[in-house]
Design a protein around this motif. Sequence first.
Motif, PDB file in Angstrom:
ATOM      1  N   PRO A   9       0.841  -1.193   0.000  1.00  0.00           N
ATOM      2  CA  PRO A   9       0.000   0.000   0.000  1.00  0.00           C
ATOM      3  C   PRO A   9       0.880   1.249   0.000  1.00  0.00           C
ATOM      4  O   PRO A   9       1.871   1.292   0.723  1.00  0.00           O
ATOM      5  N   PHE A  11       0.852   5.555   0.059  1.00  0.00           N
ATOM      6  CA  PHE A  11       0.159   6.834   0.137  1.00  0.00           C
ATOM      7  C   PHE A  11       1.210   7.930   0.219  1.00  0.00           C
ATOM      8  O   PHE A  11       1.947   7.998   1.197  1.00  0.00           O
ATOM      9  N   GLU A  13       4.116   8.281  -1.364  1.00  0.00           N
ATOM     10  CA  GLU A  13       5.432   7.689  -1.170  1.00  0.00           C
ATOM     11  C   GLU A  13       6.358   7.989  -2.340  1.00  0.00           C
ATOM     12  O   GLU A  13       7.307   7.261  -2.598  1.00  0.00           O
ATOM     13  N   ASP A  42      -3.056   4.584  -2.721  1.00  0.00           N
ATOM     14  CA  ASP A  42      -4.197   4.927  -1.881  1.00  0.00           C
ATOM     15  C   ASP A  42      -4.531   6.421  -2.027  1.00  0.00           C
ATOM     16  O   ASP A  42      -4.472   7.174  -1.062  1.00  0.00           O
ATOM     17  N   ASN A  70      -8.050   8.925  -0.864  1.00  0.00           N
ATOM     18  CA  ASN A  70      -7.408   8.186   0.212  1.00  0.00           C
ATOM     19  C   ASN A  70      -8.449   7.412   1.015  1.00  0.00           C
ATOM     20  O   ASN A  70      -9.346   7.998   1.617  1.00  0.00           O
ATOM     21  N   ASP A  93       5.229  -2.391   3.832  1.00  0.00           N
ATOM     22  CA  ASP A  93       5.130  -0.948   3.640  1.00  0.00           C
ATOM     23  C   ASP A  93       6.102  -0.494   2.569  1.00  0.00           C
ATOM     24  O   ASP A  93       7.126  -1.119   2.340  1.00  0.00           O
ATOM     25  N   ALA A  94       5.806   0.649   1.972  1.00  0.00           N
ATOM     26  CA  ALA A  94       6.644   1.155   0.893  1.00  0.00           C
ATOM     27  C   ALA A  94       7.821   1.973   1.396  1.00  0.00           C
ATOM     28  O   ALA A  94       8.687   2.351   0.621  1.00  0.00           O
ATOM     29  N   ASP A  95       7.874   2.281   2.693  1.00  0.00           N
ATOM     30  CA  ASP A  95       8.862   3.252   3.168  1.00  0.00           C
ATOM     31  C   ASP A  95      10.172   2.626   3.620  1.00  0.00           C
ATOM     32  O   ASP A  95      10.968   3.272   4.313  1.00  0.00           O
ATOM     33  N   GLN A  97      10.634   0.575   5.872  1.00  0.00           N
ATOM     34  CA  GLN A  97      10.655   0.219   7.295  1.00  0.00           C
ATOM     35  C   GLN A  97      10.496  -1.289   7.450  1.00  0.00           C
ATOM     36  O   GLN A  97      10.789  -1.842   8.497  1.00  0.00           O
ATOM     37  N   ARG A 198      11.880   5.263   8.810  1.00  0.00           N
ATOM     38  CA  ARG A 198      11.418   5.360   7.428  1.00  0.00           C
ATOM     39  C   ARG A 198      12.506   6.045   6.602  1.00  0.00           C
ATOM     40  O   ARG A 198      13.179   6.968   7.057  1.00  0.00           O
ATOM     41  N   SER A 203       5.691  10.009   8.080  1.00  0.00           N
ATOM     42  CA  SER A 203       4.697   9.059   8.545  1.00  0.00           C
ATOM     43  C   SER A 203       3.316   9.693   8.478  1.00  0.00           C
ATOM     44  O   SER A 203       3.166  10.885   8.684  1.00  0.00           O
ATOM     45  N   LYS A 204       2.315   8.862   8.186  1.00  0.00           N
ATOM     46  CA  LYS A 204       0.951   9.391   8.114  1.00  0.00           C
ATOM     47  C   LYS A 204       0.193   9.152   9.406  1.00  0.00           C
ATOM     48  O   LYS A 204      -1.003   9.327   9.470  1.00  0.00           O
ATOM     49  N   TRP A 205       0.911   8.729  10.423  1.00  0.00           N
ATOM     50  CA  TRP A 205       0.243   8.429  11.681  1.00  0.00           C
ATOM     51  C   TRP A 205       0.641   9.424  12.752  1.00  0.00           C
ATOM     52  O   TRP A 205       1.756   9.399  13.229  1.00  0.00           O
TER      53      TRP A 205
HETATM   54  N1  UDP Z   1      -0.483   4.074   3.880  1.00  0.00           N
HETATM   55  C1  UDP Z   1      -1.577   3.941   3.044  1.00  0.00           C
HETATM   56  N2  UDP Z   1      -2.684   4.726   3.267  1.00  0.00           N
HETATM   57  C2  UDP Z   1      -2.743   5.620   4.297  1.00  0.00           C
HETATM   58  C3  UDP Z   1      -1.628   5.717   5.160  1.00  0.00           C
HETATM   59  C4  UDP Z   1      -0.518   4.933   4.930  1.00  0.00           C
HETATM   60  O1  UDP Z   1      -1.561   3.159   2.104  1.00  0.00           O
HETATM   61  O2  UDP Z   1      -3.752   6.296   4.433  1.00  0.00           O
HETATM   62  C5  UDP Z   1       0.719   3.242   3.633  1.00  0.00           C
HETATM   63  C6  UDP Z   1       2.002   4.028   3.516  1.00  0.00           C
HETATM   64  O3  UDP Z   1       2.235   4.455   2.198  1.00  0.00           O
HETATM   65  C7  UDP Z   1       3.044   3.022   3.950  1.00  0.00           C
HETATM   66  C8  UDP Z   1       2.293   2.213   4.994  1.00  0.00           C
HETATM   67  O4  UDP Z   1       0.910   2.404   4.740  1.00  0.00           O
HETATM   68  O5  UDP Z   1       3.449   2.173   2.896  1.00  0.00           O
HETATM   69  C9  UDP Z   1       2.661   2.610   6.413  1.00  0.00           C
HETATM   70  O6  UDP Z   1       2.453   4.004   6.586  1.00  0.00           O
HETATM   71  P1  UDP Z   1       3.412   4.899   7.461  1.00  0.00           P
HETATM   72  O7  UDP Z   1       4.838   4.586   7.157  1.00  0.00           O
HETATM   73  O8  UDP Z   1       2.967   6.301   7.273  1.00  0.00           O
HETATM   74  O9  UDP Z   1       3.053   4.408   8.918  1.00  0.00           O
HETATM   75  P2  UDP Z   1       4.086   4.107  10.120  1.00  0.00           P
HETATM   76  O10 UDP Z   1       5.169   3.247   9.561  1.00  0.00           O
HETATM   77  O11 UDP Z   1       4.584   5.434  10.562  1.00  0.00           O
HETATM   78  O12 UDP Z   1       3.238   3.397  11.141  1.00  0.00           O
END
Ligand code: UDP
Length: 327
Positions: A9, A11, A13, A42, A70, A93-95, A97, A198, A203-205
């Motif tokens: 997924p 978003f 990125e 997304d 989204n 995840d794409a980041d 991590q 990342r 981060s989106k959280w």
């Molecule tokens: N992501 C997504 N939709 C969203 C938020 C996040 O598809 O509304 C994806 C984002 O691109 C990533 C993964 O979910 O690949 C994890 O997101 P993020 O790294 O922001 O979260 P964290 O690692 O900080 O928990």
Amino acid sequence: MLQVSIVVPCFNENEVIGAFHTALVTTLEPTGQTFEICYVDDGSEDRTGQRLRELAGNDPRVRYTSFSRNFGKEAAMLAGLRMSRGGAVVLMDADLQHPPELVPRMLELHRHGYHQVVAQRDRAGEGVLRTGLSRLYYRLVRRCMDVQVVDGAGDFRLLSRHAVNSVLALPESNRFSKGIFSWIGFETVSFTYRNVQRAAGTSKWGGRNLLNYGIDGLLSFNSRPLRLAIHTGLWLFLSALLYAFWIIANVALNGVDAPGFTTLMTAIVALSGIQLATLGVIGEYVGRIYHEAKRRPHYVVRETDESRASVRGRPSATSVGQARSEG
Ligand code: UDP
Ligand code: MG
């Protein structure tokens, strides 16, 4: 049959997707297994969608789906799982991590017969406050939940085809993957890896999202909070009864005694607080029922690699209806 599907997924990125893709392909190719990469855009507002289109254009092993807006990571993971055709599916995840280097190890464990392989991160490099709060949350959740969720065991996991089909068979619209993966069962194995930051992008959280995610997790998997409300009510009733007896006894022994304003106020305030909270819990469940009753699809698809292929003149199996909205 195709052996491995990687579901990603994405978003916003744009900044990491290229590096991620290169890293992933360089680790997958030496394994000698046939694979596909299913990207789900997304509703990104940056150039992620365009990047994915280019990747898919250059490599037949890459497929993608773009949402019209989204819809959240849960919806994106669902779309990816639906797209996937491999015998084993890895969610990541794409980041960066979720280190791609771990994927061969997961595949190896899958060959040993495990239906779910979980890569569990430790909390290295994370703030003390966040670590503490998460620990507390998981301890709480373990008591209030019918399924087991493990700290650090996130969405970086491999699922066998059988497990994926079981996940897809669950119809609920409020999806809480951590709970779902645990609910389906099957032989599961996990190993721990060191947490990585990342690679780029943000981060989106935020804290608020995490709190809401936590409440979601608690509520979407069971009705124990309602049970808790009943227990609290019963205990309060019992103590009120005892207190009433005590007052009556006091009056009988010492004569009438009117003061008690403080007690009264305390009781009223405390009780209304509990009532409001309980009402809130019930409201959450009613809201969920309403949400489920609408039977909306989880997401709306704007475009997929296949729909684009058919636009360019090649006929494709994907009908417009299927490409437009899958529920
Ligand atoms: N992501 C997504 N939709 C969203 C938020 C996040 O598809 O509304 C994806 C984002 O691109 C990533 C993964 O979910 O690949 C994890 O997101 P993020 O790294 O922001 O979260 P964290 O690692 O900080 O928990
Ligand atoms: Mg991340």
